[in-house]
Write a protein that holds these residues in place. Structure first.
Motif, PDB file in Angstrom:
ATOM      1  N   ALA A  43       2.381   1.730  -3.454  1.00  0.00           N
ATOM      2  CA  ALA A  43       1.402   2.239  -4.425  1.00  0.00           C
ATOM      3  C   ALA A  43       1.128   3.721  -4.203  1.00  0.00           C
ATOM      4  O   ALA A  43       1.061   4.511  -5.155  1.00  0.00           O
ATOM      5  CB  ALA A  43       0.112   1.436  -4.324  1.00  0.00           C
ATOM      6  N   ALA A  44       0.987   4.122  -2.935  1.00  0.00           N
ATOM      7  CA  ALA A  44       0.677   5.517  -2.627  1.00  0.00           C
ATOM      8  C   ALA A  44       1.826   6.454  -2.988  1.00  0.00           C
ATOM      9  O   ALA A  44       1.604   7.589  -3.417  1.00  0.00           O
ATOM     10  CB  ALA A  44       0.328   5.660  -1.149  1.00  0.00           C
ATOM     11  N   SER A  45       3.055   5.983  -2.831  1.00  0.00           N
ATOM     12  CA  SER A  45       4.223   6.834  -3.088  1.00  0.00           C
ATOM     13  C   SER A  45       4.740   6.712  -4.517  1.00  0.00           C
ATOM     14  O   SER A  45       5.702   7.402  -4.882  1.00  0.00           O
ATOM     15  CB  SER A  45       5.346   6.476  -2.115  1.00  0.00           C
ATOM     16  N   HIS A  46       4.107   5.866  -5.316  1.00  0.00           N
ATOM     17  CA  HIS A  46       4.642   5.605  -6.661  1.00  0.00           C
ATOM     18  C   HIS A  46       4.721   6.856  -7.539  1.00  0.00           C
ATOM     19  O   HIS A  46       5.737   7.061  -8.220  1.00  0.00           O
ATOM     20  CB  HIS A  46       3.820   4.518  -7.354  1.00  0.00           C
TER      21      HIS A  46
ATOM     22  N   LEU B 177       4.174   0.322 -11.825  1.00  0.00           N
ATOM     23  CA  LEU B 177       3.796  -0.011 -10.448  1.00  0.00           C
ATOM     24  C   LEU B 177       3.819  -1.508 -10.183  1.00  0.00           C
ATOM     25  O   LEU B 177       4.251  -1.945  -9.117  1.00  0.00           O
ATOM     26  CB  LEU B 177       2.405   0.554 -10.138  1.00  0.00           C
TER      27      LEU B 177
ATOM     28  N   GLY C 167       0.815  -1.208   0.000  1.00  0.00           N
ATOM     29  CA  GLY C 167       0.000   0.000   0.000  1.00  0.00           C
ATOM     30  C   GLY C 167       0.848   1.256   0.000  1.00  0.00           C
ATOM     31  O   GLY C 167       0.553   2.225  -0.720  1.00  0.00           O
ATOM     32  N   LEU C 168       1.907   1.255   0.791  1.00  0.00           N
ATOM     33  CA  LEU C 168       2.801   2.407   0.837  1.00  0.00           C
ATOM     34  C   LEU C 168       3.509   2.605  -0.501  1.00  0.00           C
ATOM     35  O   LEU C 168       3.666   3.741  -0.971  1.00  0.00           O
ATOM     36  CB  LEU C 168       3.837   2.219   1.952  1.00  0.00           C
TER      37      LEU C 168
ATOM     38  N   LYS D 206      -4.504   9.939 -15.698  1.00  0.00           N
ATOM     39  CA  LYS D 206      -4.186   9.678 -14.290  1.00  0.00           C
ATOM     40  C   LYS D 206      -3.535   8.310 -14.091  1.00  0.00           C
ATOM     41  O   LYS D 206      -2.693   8.136 -13.209  1.00  0.00           O
ATOM     42  CB  LYS D 206      -5.456   9.780 -13.446  1.00  0.00           C
TER      43      LYS D 206
ATOM     44  N   PHE E 134       1.017   5.778 -12.621  1.00  0.00           N
ATOM     45  CA  PHE E 134       1.326   4.494 -11.991  1.00  0.00           C
ATOM     46  C   PHE E 134       2.010   3.538 -12.970  1.00  0.00           C
ATOM     47  O   PHE E 134       1.971   2.325 -12.803  1.00  0.00           O
ATOM     48  CB  PHE E 134       0.046   3.871 -11.425  1.00  0.00           C
TER      49      PHE E 134
END
Length: 319
Positions: free
Chosen positions: A40-43, A98, A37-38, A91, A95
């Motif tokens: 993905a959020a910081s990607h 990712l 999760g981290l 958008k 990613f």
């Protein structure tokens, strides 16, 4: 360490011997999910950072003022650069790369968990200013050596997917589709570069990790041991913040290793971002380091908010 399990109630419930491993596996699974999760959020942040690292500047600098009120040229920050990516790719474009990064993060977390089980470190006595210099230093060296071993092994295991992720992302520069999926990328690297192609840039990454661990732990140890009194009620809180602050400071010191490792991962791999005019074909990571040092670019990409434009870059922005 996990807190002790409560006594299991009667009636067929699992006992401590059975619940212990189950709880440990659950905790490991939670770490994997949190890590993914981290990542993905910081990607998007890592994506923009990588494009800046390779020298891709698709937007012209803008005029701004520094703290002294003087006019200076600033290159686009994270939000402006990210907005450009959204305009070009939508958008979802934020990613790109990712999937292999998530696999790399998962492999790293699982590897560290497995190593902790295979090579457990005995509970260490808390290091305090009551210890003599030799005893306290020995404790820190033992803990750091154990942590270094886990970090190096997990880096080796996860690095091939890191290389694929980097290459997927820098395809934005030349609009290539050479690396379109994890499995196809694995086959392509094997065919064109062999097994060693999966480990380009590994050495500077490991060196950066090792230097970071030792500097951070030793600096935090000496500050916590000789500057923080155990009798102080908030000593433990101060110690935790000391290591955090040291981590930030040391990360700036080791940033060039991260930059060189990432550039080597994409250099001369057939993508525009790894070829001139962005960079020559480096013969080794030392060659890359020397080239960046001569250009004064060893910290390129370390800041994504206030990026002051050097005059050559301001006059001749790269397309």
């Amino acid at each position: 360490p996990l807190p002790p399990l409560a006594r299991a109630p009667p009636g067929g419930a699992a006992g401590p011997a059975e619940a212990g491993p189950a709880r440990a596996e659950g905790a490991e699974g939670l770490f994997v999910v949190l890590g993914a999760g981290l990542a993905a959020a910081s990607h998007p942040l890592l994506y923009v950072k990588l494009l800046v690292q390779v020298g891709h500047e698709p937007l012209p600098p803008t005029v701004g003022r520094n703290v002294l009120g003087r006019k200076v040229l600033y290159l686009p920050g994270f939000f402006t650069y990210g907005g450009h990516i959204v305009e070009v790719d939508g958008k979802r474009g934020l990613f790109r790369g990712l999937a292999p990064r998530l696999i790399s993060s998962t492999l790293s977390t699982i590897t560290r968990g497995s190593l902790k089980k295979a090579f457990p470190l005995e509970d260490m006595e808390h290091v305090s200013n009551k210890d003599d210099v030799k005893t306290s230093l020995r404790k820190v060296v033992k803990e750091t050596s154990h942590e270094m071993m886990m970090q190096c092994v997990s880096r080796v295991v996860s690095h091939p997917l890191h290389v694929i992720s980097m290459r997927c992302m820098v395809q934005f520069v030349g609009r290539e589709v050479k690396y379109s999926g994890v499995f196809s990328a694995i086959g392509r690297i094997l065919k064109e570069e062999g097994l060693l192609g999966f480990f380009v840039g590994l050495v500077p990454h490991i060196l950066g990790d090792v230097i970071f661990l030792w500097c951070c732990n030793l600096l935090a140890h000496f500050i916590n041991t000789y500057a923080v009194d155990d009798n102080f009620s908030q000593a433990s809180v101060i110690r935790s913040y000391t290591k955090f602050v040291m981590g930030i400071a040391v990360s700036m010191l080791t940033y060039p290793f991260l930059l060189v490792g990432d550039l080597m991962a994409v250099n001369n791999c057939g993508l525009r971002a790894g070829l001139p005019p962005y960079a020559p074909a480096f013969t080794s990571w030392i060659h890359c380091w020397r080239y960046l040092s001569a250009q004064g670019q060893l910290f390129r990409g370390s800041s994504l908010l206030f990026r002051r434009a050097p005059m050559p870059a301001a006059c001749f922005p790269i397309d």
